[in-house]
Design an enzyme around this catalytic site. Sequence first.
Site, PDB file in Angstrom:
ATOM      1  N   LYS A  53       0.839  -1.208   0.000  1.00 59.72           N
ATOM      2  CA  LYS A  53       0.000   0.000   0.000  1.00 59.72           C
ATOM      3  C   LYS A  53       0.867   1.249   0.000  1.00 59.72           C
ATOM      4  O   LYS A  53       0.609   2.205  -0.729  1.00 59.72           O
ATOM      5  CB  LYS A  53      -0.901   0.014   1.243  1.00 59.72           C
ATOM      6  CG  LYS A  53      -2.081  -0.927   1.146  1.00 59.72           C
ATOM      7  CD  LYS A  53      -2.795  -1.037   2.481  1.00 59.72           C
ATOM      8  CE  LYS A  53      -3.742  -2.215   2.491  1.00 59.72           C
ATOM      9  NZ  LYS A  53      -4.187  -2.609   3.807  1.00 59.72           N
ATOM     10  N   GLN A  97      -4.946  -1.431   9.713  1.00 60.12           N
ATOM     11  CA  GLN A  97      -4.862  -2.786   9.143  1.00 60.12           C
ATOM     12  C   GLN A  97      -5.474  -3.810  10.102  1.00 60.12           C
ATOM     13  O   GLN A  97      -5.160  -3.823  11.293  1.00 60.12           O
ATOM     14  CB  GLN A  97      -3.388  -3.121   8.846  1.00 60.12           C
ATOM     15  CG  GLN A  97      -3.169  -4.441   8.165  1.00 60.12           C
ATOM     16  CD  GLN A  97      -3.711  -4.504   6.732  1.00 60.12           C
ATOM     17  OE1 GLN A  97      -3.790  -3.491   6.047  1.00 60.12           O
ATOM     18  NE2 GLN A  97      -4.107  -5.679   6.306  1.00 60.12           N
ATOM     19  N   ASP A 120     -11.560   2.671   4.128  1.00 59.89           N
ATOM     20  CA  ASP A 120     -11.898   1.250   4.080  1.00 59.89           C
ATOM     21  C   ASP A 120     -13.410   1.034   3.973  1.00 59.89           C
ATOM     22  O   ASP A 120     -13.860  -0.071   3.667  1.00 59.89           O
ATOM     23  CB  ASP A 120     -11.458   0.572   5.398  1.00 59.89           C
ATOM     24  CG  ASP A 120     -10.181  -0.220   5.250  1.00 59.89           C
ATOM     25  OD1 ASP A 120      -9.932  -0.751   4.159  1.00 59.89           O
ATOM     26  OD2 ASP A 120      -9.439  -0.304   6.251  1.00 59.89           O
TER      27      ASP A 120
HETATM   28  N1  GUN Z   1      -7.127  -6.842   6.264  1.00 57.25           N
HETATM   29  C1  GUN Z   1      -7.436  -7.590   5.169  1.00 57.25           C
HETATM   30  N2  GUN Z   1      -8.080  -6.842   4.259  1.00 57.25           N
HETATM   31  C2  GUN Z   1      -8.183  -5.604   4.777  1.00 57.25           C
HETATM   32  C3  GUN Z   1      -8.737  -4.387   4.287  1.00 57.25           C
HETATM   33  O1  GUN Z   1      -9.297  -4.282   3.184  1.00 57.25           O
HETATM   34  N3  GUN Z   1      -8.624  -3.328   5.130  1.00 57.25           N
HETATM   35  C4  GUN Z   1      -8.037  -3.402   6.336  1.00 57.25           C
HETATM   36  N4  GUN Z   1      -7.995  -2.302   7.077  1.00 57.25           N
HETATM   37  N5  GUN Z   1      -7.512  -4.507   6.814  1.00 57.25           N
HETATM   38  C5  GUN Z   1      -7.583  -5.603   6.035  1.00 57.25           C
END
Ligand code: GUN
Length: 287
Positions: A53, A97, A120
């Site tokens: 990311k 995350q 998100d």
């Molecule tokens: N963990 C796995 N997929 C995601 C996601 O799309 N967002 C976040 N914040 N954590 C994750």
Amino acid sequence: MANIIDGKALALKMQSALAEKVKQMKSRYDLVPGLVVILVGDNSASQIYVRNKEQAALKAGFRSETVRLSEGVSEEELIEIINLYNADPAFHGILVQLPLPQHINDKKIILAIDPHKDVDGFHPMNTGHLWSGRPGMVPCTPAGIMELLHEYEVELEGKHAVIVGRSNIVGKPMAQLLLDKNATVTLTHSRTRQLPDIARQADILIVAIGSGHFVTKDFIKEGAVVIDVGMNRSENGKLIGDVQFEQAAEAASLITPVPGGVGPMTITMLLEQTYQAALRSVMSYDY
Ligand code: GUN
């Protein structure tokens, strides 16, 4: 044999278009979209996602910050850090995350994020918008799948979409996005009875159950479109999806590989939503 959906190619195309929009935003408004990713602990899969990311955000010209916190951080400390970014106008997107360590209540953490920075789409305000058919931030993986289906001209209206997996991150928001496009949606999960029979009725089968090679050829109708959201490690450490790719590809008309299918689109949508949040901050409009 199925055609293979190239998620990486679409992601790269969208990310380079986004980099262009970011340049224009900088020259027009002297504004740079800012994204902070908060990572707690040292879960190895999360480390990889977060690094990807960060790199994609920098490449697209974003301000990108990563906050790495030790496993033992308290809920209160984490909320304090979120509040700093809630108040900082240089950051338009905040992502914590998941998964978080056991002692931290993830629902409480998600509630602490300013819904306007919740790139998100996990905050109940945004899930509420989604379920009421209003614009808002949408979870990135289902949003990316919608882009893939659009790019590959998959007709949705009146089609039967079966989703396997009912998570807040993928299954549930996916159902709503497909309903918005007039698909008929069946949302199934690990306790669903006769799952292969139901899956075999799908024109579009979306699998996000988190179990390697769970879906075999018995689940797939001839000509179906198969979207595999899975990211699992096989016994020999290989990255595998929730779908037995070789078997499924024999019956499907169109299928996503793992890796290189859905994954790259998730990051793309995260950047896109952060850019949109930055734009809203100068335009002074809400959703
Ligand atoms: N963990 C796995 N997929 C995601 C996601 O799309 N967002 C976040 N914040 N954590 C994750």
